[in-house]
Structures are given as C-alpha cells and as structure tokens.
Design a protein around this motif. Structure first.
Motif, PDB file in Angstrom:
ATOM      1  N   VAL A   1       0.844  -1.190   0.000  1.00  0.00           N
ATOM      2  CA  VAL A   1       0.000   0.000   0.000  1.00  0.00           C
ATOM      3  C   VAL A   1       0.880   1.240   0.000  1.00  0.00           C
ATOM      4  O   VAL A   1       1.780   1.383   0.792  1.00  0.00           O
ATOM      5  N   MET A   2       0.623   2.096  -0.947  1.00  0.00           N
ATOM      6  CA  MET A   2       1.420   3.311  -1.061  1.00  0.00           C
ATOM      7  C   MET A   2       0.991   4.285   0.015  1.00  0.00           C
ATOM      8  O   MET A   2      -0.181   4.406   0.310  1.00  0.00           O
ATOM      9  N   HIS A   3       1.944   4.949   0.576  1.00  0.00           N
ATOM     10  CA  HIS A   3       1.575   5.983   1.523  1.00  0.00           C
ATOM     11  C   HIS A   3       1.085   7.177   0.754  1.00  0.00           C
ATOM     12  O   HIS A   3       1.759   7.675  -0.122  1.00  0.00           O
ATOM     13  N   LYS A   4      -0.090   7.594   1.089  1.00  0.00           N
ATOM     14  CA  LYS A   4      -0.626   8.724   0.363  1.00  0.00           C
ATOM     15  C   LYS A   4      -0.272   9.990   1.104  1.00  0.00           C
ATOM     16  O   LYS A   4      -0.266  10.029   2.312  1.00  0.00           O
ATOM     17  N   ARG A   5      -0.006  10.996   0.333  1.00  0.00           N
ATOM     18  CA  ARG A   5       0.324  12.276   0.932  1.00  0.00           C
ATOM     19  C   ARG A   5      -0.580  13.340   0.356  1.00  0.00           C
ATOM     20  O   ARG A   5      -0.998  13.251  -0.788  1.00  0.00           O
TER      21      ARG A   5
ATOM     22  N   LEU B   1      21.630  -3.930  -3.296  1.00  0.00           N
ATOM     23  CA  LEU B   1      20.491  -4.673  -3.850  1.00  0.00           C
ATOM     24  C   LEU B   1      19.751  -5.444  -2.777  1.00  0.00           C
ATOM     25  O   LEU B   1      18.521  -5.378  -2.653  1.00  0.00           O
ATOM     26  N   ALA B   2      20.538  -6.171  -1.995  1.00  0.00           N
ATOM     27  CA  ALA B   2      19.918  -7.012  -0.964  1.00  0.00           C
ATOM     28  C   ALA B   2      19.204  -6.146   0.067  1.00  0.00           C
ATOM     29  O   ALA B   2      18.072  -6.428   0.464  1.00  0.00           O
ATOM     30  N   THR B   3      19.881  -5.063   0.461  1.00  0.00           N
ATOM     31  CA  THR B   3      19.297  -4.206   1.493  1.00  0.00           C
ATOM     32  C   THR B   3      18.004  -3.583   1.006  1.00  0.00           C
ATOM     33  O   THR B   3      17.004  -3.516   1.705  1.00  0.00           O
ATOM     34  N   TRP B   4      18.033  -3.121  -0.240  1.00  0.00           N
ATOM     35  CA  TRP B   4      16.847  -2.481  -0.835  1.00  0.00           C
ATOM     36  C   TRP B   4      15.629  -3.353  -0.676  1.00  0.00           C
ATOM     37  O   TRP B   4      14.552  -2.899  -0.309  1.00  0.00           O
ATOM     38  N   LYS B   5      15.863  -4.641  -0.957  1.00  0.00           N
ATOM     39  CA  LYS B   5      14.715  -5.550  -0.872  1.00  0.00           C
ATOM     40  C   LYS B   5      14.291  -5.792   0.562  1.00  0.00           C
ATOM     41  O   LYS B   5      13.124  -5.988   0.846  1.00  0.00           O
ATOM     42  N   ASP B   6      15.253  -5.774   1.444  1.00  0.00           N
ATOM     43  CA  ASP B   6      14.968  -6.129   2.841  1.00  0.00           C
ATOM     44  C   ASP B   6      14.150  -5.085   3.584  1.00  0.00           C
ATOM     45  O   ASP B   6      13.467  -5.394   4.548  1.00  0.00           O
ATOM     46  N   ILE B   7      14.300  -3.860   3.139  1.00  0.00           N
ATOM     47  CA  ILE B   7      13.713  -2.792   3.950  1.00  0.00           C
ATOM     48  C   ILE B   7      12.199  -2.827   3.820  1.00  0.00           C
ATOM     49  O   ILE B   7      11.668  -2.917   2.722  1.00  0.00           O
ATOM     50  N   PRO B   8      11.527  -2.790   4.951  1.00  0.00           N
ATOM     51  CA  PRO B   8      10.052  -2.846   4.891  1.00  0.00           C
ATOM     52  C   PRO B   8       9.486  -1.588   4.240  1.00  0.00           C
ATOM     53  O   PRO B   8      10.106  -0.521   4.285  1.00  0.00           O
ATOM     54  N   ASN B   9       8.325  -1.772   3.654  1.00  0.00           N
ATOM     55  CA  ASN B   9       7.723  -0.681   2.903  1.00  0.00           C
ATOM     56  C   ASN B   9       7.310   0.510   3.760  1.00  0.00           C
ATOM     57  O   ASN B   9       7.192   1.620   3.271  1.00  0.00           O
ATOM     58  N   GLU B  10       7.091   0.251   5.049  1.00  0.00           N
ATOM     59  CA  GLU B  10       6.650   1.379   5.881  1.00  0.00           C
ATOM     60  C   GLU B  10       7.728   2.457   5.910  1.00  0.00           C
ATOM     61  O   GLU B  10       7.464   3.607   6.211  1.00  0.00           O
TER      62      GLU B  10
END
Lengths: 940, 418
Positions: A584-588, A856-865
């Motif tokens: 879910v995209m954070h809406k602003r 690359l690995a870190t990018w994927k790991d980071i939670p979307n929040e």
C-alpha cells in the motif's frame, strides 16, 4: 443452532422431483433445493441433477440453477465442467440480458478449469455492442483476476479494461474503474489507474451520469490523482462539489475526501478557497442526522477533518450535542469532537452540556464526560477556572466514579497550571476514603506529595495509604514512594520515620523490580547528597501540553487521503491493518503550488517532502519547557567521553545514578531499568532514552524528507561553491534576547568533521569574556569536540567568527523535530539558551558508499513502511551533474539505469550513527522536476 | 468489496447467509456475537468490528442485524448504505422486513440479493429496475402462478439500466395520471431544565408518489427556496438548474421515491411547537417522589398539535407510579421503568397534565440521574420551517395530471431534560 444435514430421504425425494418430466415440478424442486441451500444445508449431492435442469429456456429456472452452480461448483469442479457448454452458448444469445447473465455467472464459478473456457466469451462480451453486457463483463475481469491473475494479464484483459475507461456509457466507465481499483489493490505497483488530464475529464463527465455506486468508485479513483497545478485542482473541485448534495452518504463522504485533498493545493487567499470551506460544512452536518451507524462513520471522519481544518465546523458545535438515546458509540465520538471544537467562544455552552452528561446513567459515558471537562480546562486556558469549579460541583455529588474521575483530571489541571488552584485541595482530601480505583488513588497521592508543604496533615494522609502498601497496585505504590520522598524533602524533620518505612517497604519487601529500583535510587540519593536529591526530585516539571491527544501531523495527512475508508474509522494507516496490502502506497496530501514562485523558493524540497509546515499543528509543547529542560545544563568544559553530564530533571538524574553503580547495589545481573520519576514519566523515559536506536528509523522518515529535500534542491547552482552544501548562516540568538550577544551560524562538514560555524557579535556596551558552550542531548548525539575558542575578549560592536568542531558521540535523545539542537552559551554576563536545526546532510559520512550487491539485498529487505517519496521541482541539471553535486555532500550514486528516457539513480547515504538511507532519484530529460521515489532507511 | 451477508435475529441465530465471492464460514460471526454480548443494549453493538481476516459491518433494522463481511479496504459508508438499500427493498417487496417474511420468501430474497450485487459490486438497487427483473410476490400472483405455471422473473431486459434515466422504466402507462408530493419535517431538539432551547434543527424530506404516463419532465418551484441551503437530491434532479435558478427540474422515477431531503440548521432560529412544564422531585430519606407534567402548544402557526405521546425513562430506584392524567392514558412498566403517556390532541383551552407520586425503594438514597422526557407529536398542514411549494409544472407529455401537495411536521428526537 440449525441442523445442517438434510436427511437422506429428503435428498432422494428431491432427486426424483428434479428428474421429473414435468417442467413445473422441476422448477419447484430447484426452488426447494435453493431454499435449503440458503439456510446453510448441504445439498451438494444433487449437483448432477440440478445441472441437468440448466438446458432450459425458462429464465427463472435458469437463474435458479445458476444460483446453485455458483454455490457448489467449487466442491464439484469436475461436474461444473459439464455446465460450460451451456454458458458458452448463452454468451451468444440474441438477448443481451442472457448474455450478461451468462458471463456474470461464469465469473462467479470459482473453478480453475472453467476459467480457460471463460476467456473467449469474456473477450467478446467486453466488446459487446450492448453497454449492459460490457459493464457486466468489466466486473467479470475483476472476478477472473481474483481466481487467476496471471491468466488475466496474459490475455490482455487489463488493457481492454483500461480502454473501457473512455467508453461512451457512464455505467461502463464506472464499472471499469471499480474493477481496475479492485485489481490495483492486489497489484500495488502496477500503473493500472494511470490518470492523465484526458482520462480525468472522462471520469468527471461520467461522474454526473452514472449510478450512485459508480460515483463512489469514480470519486475514490479521482482522489488518487495528483493535479498538475492549482488551476486544475480548482476545476476538479468545482466539478466534484455538486456531489456534496447527493442523497447517498457514501458519495458525499468520498466527495469530501477529494475536496479536502485537492484543497491543499489551492492558494488560501483565493476566493474560491473560502467558498469551498463554507460548502463543506452543511453536508457534514447532514450526515449526522442519518442512522446511527452512518453517524458513527461520519463522526470518525469528522474527527479527522476537525483536526486538519477546524475552521470548517467551528460554528457547528451544537450538532455534536449528545441525545440521551444515541447509541454509546455515537455518544463517545460526539464528546471527542466537542472537545476538539471547544474554544473560548463556546466554552460556556460546552461546559453546561458536559455537566449535564455527568449525570447520565451510562457509567462509561459519564467518566468520559468528566474527563472531557478536564481536557477543556487544559485546552482553553481562559476557561480553566470555570472548569475547575464545574469539577468541584461534580465532586459534591459524591457519586463515586464521578469523584474519582474528577480527581484524575484535576491532577492534569495542576500539571498544566501549577500553583493556581491549590485552594481546591481541601475539597479533594475530603474524598480520600472513597477512592478505590488505582488511577484515582495515584492521582490523589501525587497531589498530596506535590503540594505537601501546603497540606498540614500530608504526613498523616500518606501514612494512611502506607498501611495497605502491599495490597496497592504498582501504580499507586510507585506514586506513594515518590510522594513520601517529596514530603521528606519538603518537611525533613517530621517525616524521617515515614520515609524510612516506605523505602524499606519498597526495597526489601517488594519483588517488583520497578518499585525496588526506584526505592534504591531515592535511598542512595537521599543518603549521599540531599541537595542533589532535592534538585532531582523536586525539579520543575515540564507543563503538560494541550495537544497531546492530537493525531500526529504526518499520520493525519495520510488519513485525510483515506477519508471514508476503514483507515479513517480506525485512525490508522491502511498499511497497519489491511491484510495483504504489503505494497500500500503511503498517500500524501499534495503540496500547495504557487504560480511561478517556485523557482526561487529555497524550501520547495521541504514542502514537497510532504508536510505543510505552516498548517500542521505542532505537538511540541511550548518553548518554555524545552528551555526548562536546559536550565540545569552543566556548563563545565565539555567532555566527549565518560558518562553524560547530569542534565535536567529527575528522570535523567535517576538514570545517571543507576548507570553510576546502582546495578552493583541491586546485586542482581539485571540490566539497568528505566525509572519513571513521576507520573507519566516512565513512558516518556522509555521513548526518550532507552529505545532511541530502535525508535529512530520510523520517525526519521518524516523530517528526513524535508532535510533531504533541501539537499537535493540543486536548483540554480549559480554561486554555489563546489563541495558539500552549506546552508547560509541564520540568526539563532538575537541580541534582544541575550543581553546584547547576537549569535548567527550554520553547520558544515569539512574533511569529515562536522563544524558548527558561529558568528558572535557583541551589541552590548560592555566587553564579553569567558565564553563556553554546551549542547542538550539530541537525536544524533552531537556534542562539542572541544571548548569554544574565543581567545580575546569580545569588545562592543566587535564580531568574531568561530568554528567549533563537533563529535557525534554525545548522549542521545530523540528530539522533535529530529534535527533540533538545543544550545546553551555562557559568557561573563549570563547564560543564554537557543535552539537551532542542523541540516541532516552534515551527518552523512564519507564511507557511505554501499557495495552494489549489498545495496540490492538491502533495498529488498527494507520494509515498505520506511518508504516515502517526494518531488524536487525545477532542477535544471542532468543526472550526471546532479550525481556529482550530490557526491560532494556524501550522497553516493551506486548505480544508474536509463528506462524510457528517464535516468534512475540509485544512491546510498550513511548517517553518523550508522543508519543507512537508500534512495532512488528519477530524472527525466527535459523535465525540470526530479522525483525521489524511494527513500529507505535502516540501521546496520 | 462486499463478500458475504449474514442476517442475524435478536436471539443471535444466523437465519440467512449469502456469499457473493467464495464462501466465508459462518464462524466469522462469532466475533459479532461477542460484541453483541458485550453491548448493554441491542443498538449499542458497534457498526464496524475487526476480526483477524475480515471486517464485519452491521446495521440493526427491524430487530434484525444485517452483517456484511468485507476483506479489503472498502468504504464503510458504502457498505452501510448498501445494507440500508437491502432493508428498503425487502420492505418494499414483502411489506414488512421481519424474520418471518424473509424466511417465507427465501427464494425471492436470494434472487434479489443476487441481482443487487455482482461480485460485491452493486448492480441493480433501484426498486424500479428490480421490480422489472423480479416481480414482488402478491397473493394474487402466487395463485395465478400456481395455475398457469408462469414465474416471478420478468422476461424483459431491464430497460432502465441502459437508458440515460436509469431510474425510470420506459413505456409506463396509467389511466389516471397523478403526482403527489409530501413535505414532511421532523424537528430534533434538546430543551434544558429551564425550558430554553439548547439545540433545535429540522430534517425535512419531500417524498413523492408519481404515477404519470410516458416520460414526463417536471419542475417544482418554491416560494422561499432560500431556506434550502443544505439539501440532498435524488439523482434525477438536475443540479445545474437548481444552482442557477433554485428550481427542481427532473424526470421522476415511477412510483414512490424521495425527491429531496434537507436540513435547516441550528443556526437559523427554529420555532419550538410545544412546551413542557415539569416538576419531578425526589426527596432524600423519603420513599415518595413528586411527578408533575403539563404540555402546551407554543409556536404552531394556528395548527393543532395531535398524536402527542410522551415517554420517559425513570430512574432505576422508582418502584411504581401513581399518576393521574387529565386526558389520555398512561402506563408505567415497573421492569424497564419506562413511563408512557398517550396524550392525543392538545387542547389549548385545557392543557393536558399528568400529576401524581412515585414510590421509591424504601431506604435507598435518592437517584442520581434526572429522567429525560421524550415527546412525539404531529402537526398537519404545516411545515415548521415555513417551506412552501409555489407550483408544479409538467413538460414533455400532453395530458393534464392531478397534482397534490401535503405538509406535515413531526417530532424527531425531541427531548426535554429535567
């Protein structure tokens, strides 16, 4: 409960009837089967017999069989295949009603094997000449997507669906939007609803002509659009406004959402802005005359709207008055909004109402009403006295729970207005014996301890509580301990025995570690240095703030974008609770764009970062208590190692002592605990000290956006020196406030060292000497790495430039905003306090270049929040120049990719405290606007 | 979108379920039952209940809970509005919306629900269209159906769904062409102890019953349209025309419908049509309490106040009452402590009163709370706000219709605090 099993005899009978030759008997039998099915009986055994009845030209019989099929196909997939041919045939029927019915039912049969056969008929129906069939087929795509998403994509149905948005029939448009919205929910990153001005226009046209349900879908879809400028946003608002007069409340609320969101972009001085504000009030009020369930949802949303734009409903207080037969959930919400709307103008009315509510029957409601009176006192300063007298009236009623609740809120009023209403203490003390709830007892004890010097028999009162010490709840025990210590410090002569008694009770007879630790701390404090003890325990407390119950501004902005949804009912972002919404995209809220001013504006980045700074209500309490905190700053020469200097307040003091050696005293291998030195202190401590590293990533998100925006603001480029970005100097401490000493300054990072660059000007008549500087604890542990080098005395009208190297190993405490720094400067005249904000970029360290693989690995790991995005406007650099410029500020480009004329730069940043920030910068050639799409943060 | 619907009766049994997507186990309702148990009164069940995988959104109507199950982010108002539409449709079809009526017509109910929602998206919710698709059961039709073997399901394509006026079917024919409008206003008010108004507002509606042949185009104008600043329209009303000329212009649906609802806010002065004089006292240490109540007309514009009904929830400590009404009848339920006084018409010459004593539990302290008095009444031929229709014109058809307009004022939530 019902019996869910149909006995074998009944099934047998139905079977016979279903296979009867007589049409009428057949139909009656199918009806009986459906009736059994609706009440939850299992009639799936009749599947083949019912399917046999499908080949009929009787429309009702056909429909009934379809009903049955939808229910049981899943449990009998092989049998369901038998029905496929009839469906395919029906999709070719000359009657559009039958075509639509067939394609609709096929979509409801949730069997994988059937879906292959569904594709061809569906494709035809999507292009059918009859709009009724097309609109049914549009929904069918969503159904199919739910069963087999891959199939829908492979077959190109999504594109066909997108084409339907420009269909000539408004009903078809509405259904296509609805279907796409539903599909988009499970595909957060697909650009399914990629809106452009043309499609917006189509939607707005369809909005006027489609059904009420279609209007809801279209409005919700419109709300996701980002208008290009204020003019477009005004024209959308104008076309949406008529929806406010719709009879369907869901349409009204969706329209309110669109308006609230797009309004953000309109300049406030525009006439239309005022008109729009006025138009929003009546429909919101009307929602409150609807059924209670609707009222509840409306009230939860109004709660948000009132926090964001209090001006809309400020004259409508009366509609929130509670009727005695409102359901309790409506009453409580109304009460909350009444407090939010309370102001000096209407406080008399509000108080009269609240007092009335306090005599109602429902205990929960009465409690909340009494609490509300307290909140009014804290919110509307002029009314505090009136509130207190109302509370006293209520205490006189002697109704037990009213009295207890009143005492709890009076404690808060004392915290807000110290030394003002002590006269009521006597009345409170009369009710001491009737208090049986821990919270009320704790509040009363706090009051007795805090004002011990004015209560003659304070020792007797506290002693009476001490008798049943072990039966009290922890809350009361802790409070009693602190209160007695306070009493002792105020009247040491008479209370020695009492304090010894409570300390031994707390340390020897209790197995509660919080209590024991607090006991030891006081004990040690009192025995080693009573003066320090006095300073710690009786320190001035920060005033409690009126706005502590407000929703945090960034969350509020997000929730405003979700008006009318579940998120707005729960006051939580959708990502926090909606299942399966990983993406879910954070809406602003959109940023306000002035026409043509953006080129020069230095802080465009900050605004684009998401927070409308000028409107957002601040949660920080007044400046006064920040300074209060600083008051006890030790101005000794700074030390960069060793324990943090003993700073303000008892909370900190307690902490130090514990670190100093109490753990050995406690004698157990327990880790040091946080001690709440005061009511509510524990919570503040936990957040403020112990958990700093863990708390930071989440909270970094918001202010970082602004900080980075500043840095990414590459605009102009003229006259900017090569090297890291250094903001211009600003005046931090005006001469007026500092007896003639004016300090302006900025921060810079030179050769890996953070420098605080200060300009000191003596505007007084006398010479200034003996300069020293000290920082309060701050988010990133900044501390002076050496003393302030002002060697010669500063004579009148003289200015000197000082550069102070900073280290980042000082004590850490989370600040609001995050990059706030509170500074104390001393000279021979006085000590002065000011606070300033440092650019986050100076914390970017030189070794912030991440390995490609790790990136690359870190990018994927980071939670979307942890993700946010913003735009940088009007930046005329190409991606390489931008990359070089950013590198100078330690923002390293890790990789670059070119996709469809857009350059994507992937960058990494490392902060001095080891937090990594990864970002994606999207640069479109020829377009002066940059988009920073992702910005992810994590600690290593 | 909406996944499933469960109908639950007041004793907590699920008596009907309908699934529009995959089947959701009825055990999901356990969360609802928990909330139901916690609620002190049936109407206090919260309308939105979260469960681990679903959300339950419910409305309570006619003592039946309509519980919708949703799985993703769906606007709750959308669901609630839809549930209301379901209730209205049932009432429209079966006359009453009760458990018995639903159970008797379970197949029609199922057919209706299937037409109203497709995969969770609303499909046909206009009663005009539904009735074309599924004919309502009538005794006569049931008899005819059994003899001839014909069915309830219409053979035609629901033409309304395709036209620009989806709310009106084509080919309507009547021998008597008539259009009636009812202006009904409800006054909500809270009056405080001393008789002054705390808040008062008017909720008004214009309900229409239009039986006109063909495609008539109506305009309705008001003497004082300025009163209507906060209105909600039926989709048939042309909003542009209203904005510009303050005239209602519309092609009406066939049959009964709500043309518009409006709200006259508390900021305008609202005339209060009745007043109440009351004296309800309990004395400390005495097991008797006094009860006196007198009603009178206030600002009624010369019209009579009728169908007056007073009720009040007396404190729990009241054991019984011994009251004497000057007119009408009164009852007191010693279990629920509900006092009801059916007054009838108020005669301005001889004001109705209810006087007497209440007996309290011996030895108990005097009750803390003050009872609130709830009043219902009707005033015929008058709209309290003063709204008046100027004229009604018809275009597009040649015949002359019968026209009629009726006004009425009712009490909504009219409460007097004591």
């Amino acid at each position: 409960m019902l019996c869910f099993h149909v006995c074998a005899g009944e099934i047998f009978e139905l079977k016979a009837e279903l296979n009867s030759d007589k049409k009428e008997k057949k139909k009656e039998a199918v009806k009986k089967v459906i009736a059994s099915m609706t009440v939850g009986k299992d009639v799936s055994a009749l599947f083949p017999d019912v399917v046999n009845c499908m080949q009929t030209d009787n429309l009702e019989l056909k429909k009934l069989v379809y009903l049955y099929l939808m229910n049981y196909a899943k449990s009998q997939p092989d049998m369901a295949i038998m029905a496929v041919n009839t469906f395919v045939k029906d999709c070719e029927d000359p009657n559009p009603l039958i075509r639509a019915l067939a394609v609709r039912t096929m979509g409801c049969i949730r069997v994988d094997k059937i879906t292959e056969y569904l594709c061809e008929p569906l494709r035809k129906c999507l292009k059918d000449e009859d709009p009724y069939v097309r609109k049914t087929a549009a929904v069918c795509v969503a159904k199919l997507h739910d069963i087999n998403a891959q199939l829908v994509e492979d077959q190109g149905f999504l594109d066909t669906l997108k084409d339907l948005i420009s269909d000539s029939n408004p009903m078809v448009v509405a259904n296509a939007v609805a279907a796409l919205s539903e599909i988009a929910e499970s595909h957060p990153n697909s650009n399914l609803l990629d809106l452009n001005p043309q499609s917006i226009n189509k939607l707005l046209t369809a909005l006027n002509e489609c059904t009420e349900w279609g209007q809801i879908f279209i409005l919700d879809c419109l709300a996701n659009y980002a208008p290009r400028d204020d003019r477009e946003s005004q024209s959308i608002c104008e076309r949406v406004t008529p929806r406010l007069s719709h009879a369907n409340s869901a349409v009204v609320l969706s329209a309110v959402k669109v308006l609230m969101k797009f309004m953000e972009m309109l300049p406030k001085d525009l006439d239309y802005y005022g008109t729009l504000l006025k138009k929003l009030a009546p429909p919101l009020v009307t929602l409150l005359s609807a059924e209670p369930e609707l009222q509840y949802v409306a009230l939860r949303n109004i709660n948000l709207i009132v926090q964001k734009r209090p001006e809309i409903l400020k004259h409508e207080m009366k509609v929130f008055f509670v009727k005695y037969n409102d359901p309790i959930y409506v009453k409580l919400e109304k009460l909350d909004i009444m407090i939010r709307l309370a102001s000096q103008a209407n406080i008399a009315q509000v108080l009269a109402e609240l007092k009335e509510y306090a005599t109602e029957v429902d205990v929960d409601f009465v409690r909340k009403a009494v609490r509300a009176i307290g909140r009014c006192a804290i919110k509307v300063e002029q009314s505090a006295e009136r509130c207190v007298s109302t509370l006293l009236d209520l205490i006189q009623t002697k109704v037990n729970y009213v009295v207890q609740e009143a005492i709890v809120v009076i404690k808060d009023i004392f915290r807000k207005y110290p030394n003002k209403y002590e006269s009521v203490i006597a009345t409170l003390c009369e009710n001491l014996d009737s208090l049986d709830e821990p919270e009320a007892r704790a509040a009363m004890i706090w009051i007795v301890g805090e004002y011990a010097e004015r209560i003659d028999n304070a020792d007797e009162l506290l002693e009476s509580f001490l008798e049943g010490f072990h039966d009290e709840s922890t809350q009361v025990q802790l409070q009693l301990l602190t209160a007695i210590v306070k009493l002792f410090l105020k009247k040491p002569t008479e209370t020695q025995e009492l304090v010894q008694q409570v300390l031994s009770l707390a340390t020897q007879d209790s197995d509660n570690p919080d209590l024991r630790d607090r006991g030891y701390i006081y004990w040690r404090l009192l025995s080693t240095d009573p003066v320090a003890a006095k300073e710690v325990v009786l320190a001035e407390k920060p005033l409690i703030s009126e706005e502590t119950d407000l929703i945090e501004p960034t969350l509020l902005e997000e929730l405003i974008c979700h008006i009318g949804t579940l998120a707005s009912v729960y006051h939580k972002p959708p990502s926090a609770f909606v299942e399966g919404s990983r993406g879910v995209m954070h809406k602003r809220l959109p940023a306000r764009t002035g026409s043509g001013e953006s080129t020069e504006s230095p802080d465009v980045g900050t605004i684009a970062g998401g927070s409308g700074t000028e409107t957002a209500p601040s949660i920080i309490p007044s400046q006064g208590d920040l300074l209060g905190d600083l008051l006890n700053l030790d101005l000794a020469p700074p030390t960069t190692t060793g324990p943090p200097p003993p700073t303000s307040g008892m909370q900190m003091g307690g902490m130090d002592l514990l670190g100093g050696g109490l753990d050995s005293l406690v004698g157990s291998p327990m880790p040091p605990r946080h001690l709440g030195g005061d009511i509510g202190g524990s919570a503040a401590m936990g957040a403020g000290f112990g958990a700093v590293p863990a708390v930071m990533p989440a909270s970094l998100n918001a202010p970082m956006g602004g900080g980075l925006g500043d840095l990414f603001d590459l605009g102009g480029g003229v006259g900017m020196p090569l090297g890291a970005y250094i903001p211009p100097k600003t005046v931090w401490l005006p001469a007026m406030k500092a007896k003639g000493l004016e300090i302006s300054g900025t921060f810079a990072r030179r050769a890996g060292v953070i420098q605080m660059e200060l300009t000191l000007t003596n505007k007084a008549m006398s010479v200034m000497t003996d300069f020293a500087i000290q920082f309060n604890r701050n988010s990133f542990g900044l501390a002076p790495a050496g003393p302030l080098q002002v060697l010669s005395p500063l004579s009148p009208n003289q200015t000197i430039e000082v550069s102070l190297p900073l280290s980042t190993v000082g004590p850490v405490m989370k600040m609001e905003p995050l990059n706030n720094l509170q500074v104390a400067v001393k000279n021979n005249i006085d000590v002065f306090y000011f606070s300033c904000q440092y650019p986050i970029s100076m914390l970017f360290v030189e070794d912030g270049k991440m390995e490609r693989q790790v990136f690359l690995a870190t990018w994927k790991d980071i939670p979307n929040e942890n993700e946010s995005q913003f735009q940088i406007k009007d930046c005329h650099l190409n991606s390489d120049a931008a990359s070089n410029k950013l590198q100078a500020s330690n923002i390293f480009t890790i990789a670059k990719r070119t996709v469809e004329g857009q350059d994507m730069l992937y960058m990494s940043i490392k902060l001095s405290n080891g937090i990594w920030v990864l970002a994606e910068l999207r640069v479109q050639t020829g377009n002066p606007n940059y988009t920073v799409r992702k910005e992810r943060i994590r600690i290593t | 979108m909406i996944h499933s619907l469960f109908l639950v009766n007041s004793s907590g049994d699920i008596f009907l379920e309908k699934h529009w997507k995959s089947v959701v186990s009825r055990s999901v309702c356990d969360y609802f039952f928990e909330a139901q148990e916690r609620a002190s009164e049936p109407e206090n069940v919260p309308p939105v209940i979260p469960t681990p995988h679903h959300y339950l959104i419910s409305v309570l109507r006619h003592r039946i809970y309509f519980v919708a199950v949703i799985q993703s982010e769906v606007p709750p108002l959308f669901v609630i509005e839809f549930l209301h539409r379901v209730v209205d449709t049932f009432q429209d079809y079966f006359g009453v919306c009760t458990e018995a009526a639903i159970k008797d017509n379970v197949v029609v109910v199922y057919e209706l629900l299937e037409e109203m929602l497709d995969n969770g998206f609303p499909l046909a919710t206009e009663s005009n269209i539904l009735k074309e698709l599924i004919k309502p059961p009538t005794i006569l039709r049931t008899v005819v159906n059994t003899i001839t073997g014909s069915t309830n399901v219409g053979e035609q394509l629901p033409t309304g769904q395709l036209s620009v006026v989806p709310w009106r079917r084509t080919g309507v024919k009547y021998t008597n062409n008539e259009a009636y409008f009812d202006v009904v206003e409800e006054i909500d008010a809270i009056i405080d102890k001393s008789g002054s108004t705390i808040t008062a507002e008017i909720q008004g509606v214009i309900d229409a019953c239009v039986k006109l042949t063909g495609m008539p185009d109506l305009t309705l104008s008001f003497m004082n349209p300025r009163l209507l600043d906060d209105v909600s329209f039926h989709p048939c009303v042309r909003f542009k025309r209203w904005e510009a000329e303050r005239i209602l212009s519309f092609i009406p649906p066939d049959g009964n419908f709500r043309l518009l609802s409006y709200h006259v806010s508390s900021q305008n002065l609202v005339a209060i049509p009745v007043y109440v004089k009351h004296n309800i006292t309990f004395r400390e240490g005495s097991s008797q309490g006094r009860f006196e109540l007198t009603l009178g007309p206030k600002q009624t514009m010369g019209k009579g106040v009728e169908a007056v009904l007073v009720n009040s929830q007396l404190p729990r400590g009241v054991l019984n009452t011994n009251l004497n009404p000057s007119q009408g009848t009164y009852t007191f339920d010693p279990v629920t402590k509900l006092l009801t006084w059916d007054v009838g018409k108020i005669n301005p010459q001889k004001l109705p009163s209810l006087k007497g004593s209440m007996s309290l539990q011996a030895g108990a302290s005097k009750p803390d709370e003050n009872p609130t008095i709830n009043i219902q009444f009707k005033i015929q031929q008058s709209a309290l706000s003063g709204l008046k229709v100027n004229r009604l014109d018809m275009y597009g058809e040649k015949y002359k219709p019968f026209k009629g307009i009726k006004y009425m004022t009712k009490a909504g939530k009219f409460q007097v605090r004591t």
